[in-house]
Design a protein around this motif. Structure first.
Motif, short mmCIF file in Angstrom:
data_model
loop_
_atom_site.label_atom_id
_atom_site.label_comp_id
_atom_site.label_asym_id
_atom_site.label_seq_id
_atom_site.Cartn_x
_atom_site.Cartn_y
_atom_site.Cartn_z
N PRO A 79 -21.07 39.42 -17.42
CA PRO A 79 -20.01 38.82 -18.23
C PRO A 79 -20.09 39.35 -19.66
O PRO A 79 -21.16 39.37 -20.25
CB PRO A 79 -20.31 37.33 -18.15
N LEU A 80 -18.95 39.74 -20.20
CA LEU A 80 -18.95 40.35 -21.53
C LEU A 80 -18.10 39.58 -22.54
O LEU A 80 -17.74 40.12 -23.58
CB LEU A 80 -18.49 41.81 -21.43
N VAL A 81 -17.80 38.34 -22.23
CA VAL A 81 -16.99 37.49 -23.11
C VAL A 81 -17.81 36.24 -23.43
O VAL A 81 -18.29 35.55 -22.53
CB VAL A 81 -15.65 37.10 -22.44
N ASP A 82 -17.99 35.95 -24.73
CA ASP A 82 -18.83 34.82 -25.15
C ASP A 82 -18.50 33.52 -24.43
O ASP A 82 -19.40 32.80 -24.00
CB ASP A 82 -18.69 34.57 -26.66
N LEU B 98 -24.92 31.25 -29.55
CA LEU B 98 -23.50 30.94 -29.72
C LEU B 98 -23.25 29.91 -30.82
O LEU B 98 -22.13 29.75 -31.28
CB LEU B 98 -22.88 30.48 -28.40
N ASP B 99 -24.30 29.23 -31.24
CA ASP B 99 -24.20 28.25 -32.33
C ASP B 99 -24.80 28.91 -33.58
O ASP B 99 -26.02 28.98 -33.74
CB ASP B 99 -24.96 26.99 -31.96
N LYS B 100 -23.96 29.40 -34.46
CA LYS B 100 -24.44 30.18 -35.61
C LYS B 100 -25.43 29.41 -36.49
O LYS B 100 -26.41 29.96 -36.97
CB LYS B 100 -23.25 30.67 -36.44
N ARG C 211 -31.43 33.56 -20.51
CA ARG C 211 -31.39 32.17 -20.03
C ARG C 211 -30.46 31.32 -20.88
O ARG C 211 -30.12 31.64 -22.01
CB ARG C 211 -32.80 31.57 -20.02
N LYS C 212 -30.08 30.17 -20.32
CA LYS C 212 -29.07 29.28 -20.90
C LYS C 212 -29.43 28.83 -22.32
O LYS C 212 -28.57 28.82 -23.20
CB LYS C 212 -28.87 28.08 -19.99
N GLN C 213 -30.67 28.45 -22.57
CA GLN C 213 -31.05 27.98 -23.90
C GLN C 213 -30.86 29.07 -24.95
O GLN C 213 -30.41 28.82 -26.06
CB GLN C 213 -32.49 27.47 -23.93
N PHE C 214 -31.20 30.29 -24.61
CA PHE C 214 -31.02 31.41 -25.53
C PHE C 214 -29.54 31.61 -25.84
O PHE C 214 -29.15 31.81 -26.99
CB PHE C 214 -31.61 32.69 -24.92
N ILE C 215 -28.71 31.55 -24.81
CA ILE C 215 -27.26 31.71 -24.99
C ILE C 215 -26.72 30.61 -25.91
O ILE C 215 -25.97 30.87 -26.85
CB ILE C 215 -26.53 31.67 -23.63
N GLN C 216 -27.12 29.36 -25.63
CA GLN C 216 -26.64 28.24 -26.43
C GLN C 216 -27.06 28.39 -27.89
O GLN C 216 -26.27 28.12 -28.80
CB GLN C 216 -27.17 26.92 -25.86
N THR C 217 -28.27 28.84 -28.12
CA THR C 217 -28.75 29.04 -29.49
C THR C 217 -27.94 30.13 -30.18
O THR C 217 -27.49 29.95 -31.32
CB THR C 217 -30.24 29.41 -29.49
#
Length: 128
Positions: free
Chosen positions: A80-83, A111-113, A103-109
């Motif tokens: 997937p290439l869309v945030d 995406l939250d600037k 992993r999900k935690q890394f993505i969540q971190t």
């Protein structure tokens, strides 16, 4: 029984600037490349071996549409290439598809600037 000759890779964000290069690179290495985007005119849909118009990543229909494509097309790897698609895309792993994401935690971190800046500062990494 027919043997599958090439791994099948599904990419989203088929309208992205780098997609023509990525599609051609994967194809040159023998991969079967599928592309998906919510814009029916996205260039990657026409360059890939097969293109799909899908709902937006925030839509409730997004994940079921991807599950269907993965099942029908025998997708091995999903990129997937869309945030807005990243978090829910990890759910495809339950269906045996390799999802190339952290992993999900890394993505969540990431995406939250604000959270990302705090986390980097806590580890002594300078941020602008």
């Amino acid at each position: 029984m027919t043997q599958k000759l090439a791994k099948t890779v599904l990419l989203t964000g088929a309208g992205g600037a780098a997609l023509p290069f990525l599609i051609n690179l994967l194809k040159s290495h023998g991969y079967r490349v599928l592309a998906a985007d919510m814009d029916p005119h996205a260039v990657g849909l026409f360059l890939a071996d097969k293109g799909f118009v899908i709902p937006a990543g925030a839509s409730a229909e997004f994940l079921p549409a991807l599950q269907n494509i993965c099942q029908q097309e025998g997708v091995d790897v999903f990129i997937p290439l869309v945030d807005g698609e990243l978090e829910q895309s990890l759910d495809l792993e339950r269906y045996g598809v390799v999802v190339l994401l952290p992993r999900k935690q890394f993505i969540q971190t990431c995406l939250d600037k604000h959270l990302l800046a705090q986390t980097l500062a806590q580890h002594g990494i300078g941020v602008p």
